[in-house]
Design a protein around this motif. Sequence first.
Motif, short mmCIF file in Angstrom:
data_model
loop_
_atom_site.label_atom_id
_atom_site.label_comp_id
_atom_site.label_asym_id
_atom_site.label_seq_id
_atom_site.Cartn_x
_atom_site.Cartn_y
_atom_site.Cartn_z
N GLU A 1 0.83 -1.20 0.00
CA GLU A 1 0.00 0.00 0.00
C GLU A 1 0.87 1.26 0.00
N GLU A 2 1.95 1.23 0.75
CA GLU A 2 2.87 2.36 0.82
C GLU A 2 3.47 2.68 -0.56
N ILE A 3 3.95 1.67 -1.28
CA ILE A 3 4.56 1.96 -2.58
C ILE A 3 3.52 2.43 -3.59
N LEU A 4 2.30 1.94 -3.46
CA LEU A 4 1.24 2.41 -4.35
C LEU A 4 0.88 3.86 -4.06
N ARG A 5 0.80 4.21 -2.80
CA ARG A 5 0.48 5.60 -2.41
C ARG A 5 1.61 6.55 -2.81
N GLU A 6 2.86 6.08 -2.68
CA GLU A 6 3.99 6.91 -3.11
C GLU A 6 3.91 7.17 -4.61
N ALA A 7 3.59 6.15 -5.39
CA ALA A 7 3.45 6.32 -6.84
C ALA A 7 2.30 7.28 -7.15
N ARG B 1 7.30 -5.03 -5.84
CA ARG B 1 7.13 -4.63 -7.24
C ARG B 1 5.90 -3.76 -7.41
N ILE B 2 5.99 -2.92 -8.43
CA ILE B 2 4.86 -2.07 -8.78
C ILE B 2 4.85 -1.91 -10.29
N SER C 1 -10.37 7.91 -24.66
CA SER C 1 -10.68 7.11 -23.47
C SER C 1 -9.45 6.30 -23.06
N VAL C 2 -9.02 6.52 -21.83
CA VAL C 2 -7.82 5.86 -21.32
C VAL C 2 -8.13 5.29 -19.94
N ASP C 3 -7.67 4.07 -19.70
CA ASP C 3 -7.75 3.46 -18.37
C ASP C 3 -6.32 3.24 -17.88
N ILE C 4 -6.08 3.61 -16.62
CA ILE C 4 -4.75 3.45 -16.03
C ILE C 4 -4.88 2.63 -14.75
N TYR C 5 -3.97 1.67 -14.58
CA TYR C 5 -3.99 0.80 -13.41
C TYR C 5 -2.62 0.76 -12.75
N LEU C 6 -2.61 0.78 -11.44
CA LEU C 6 -1.41 0.57 -10.64
C LEU C 6 -1.58 -0.74 -9.88
N ILE C 7 -0.57 -1.58 -9.95
CA ILE C 7 -0.60 -2.87 -9.24
C ILE C 7 0.69 -3.01 -8.45
N GLY C 8 0.57 -3.30 -7.17
CA GLY C 8 1.73 -3.52 -6.32
C GLY C 8 1.71 -4.93 -5.77
N SER C 9 2.90 -5.50 -5.57
CA SER C 9 2.98 -6.84 -5.00
C SER C 9 4.23 -6.99 -4.15
N SER C 10 4.12 -7.90 -3.21
CA SER C 10 5.24 -8.18 -2.30
C SER C 10 6.04 -9.36 -2.83
#
Length: 172
Positions: free
Chosen positions: A44-50, A139-140, A151-160
Amino acid sequence: MGARHWRTGVLAAALVAGLATSACGGDDDVQPTVTAVQAAQRVEEILREAHSQLPPGAELKPFGNSGTLPCDDPTDGGPAGRVFVEQQYEVAFPASWPADQALPTLADYWQQRDFKVVNDLRERSDPRLSVEDPADGYRISVTVYNRAPGSVDIYLIGSSPCVWEHGTPAPQ
């Protein structure tokens, strides 16, 4: 003759104890990790930083399957039975938001932080960039889907990385 049998018995007991210990995988092979809860906090931290690097106006909305998943085929060569944590967000933004800047902005940010590129597909029609923090293996990725014109969709995915759910393996 009695002393000889005693030494043989002690030697046999020591061998059996040694084999039993090594057959269990040995505690020396198993390293403790952060817990799944701690891994989720770091993801969650790396996703919020991004997210904080993106132009103002974008929001993160939970998307897809997230949570603790089995680390069935660990790429780190470690023991089975571990889990990894994944969190997925859709980046929601207003119509006037500069969506074309999301990926270049995050790529620059991750490069400045010396993240290692895992997968760079920025030249595709639906670009994607995945990176890893070399300090801890988290990883992110950012993926941009260019839908219908405008029309654009953007996704962020983070994993341990793979971790023991409770920090150590469950006792057998």
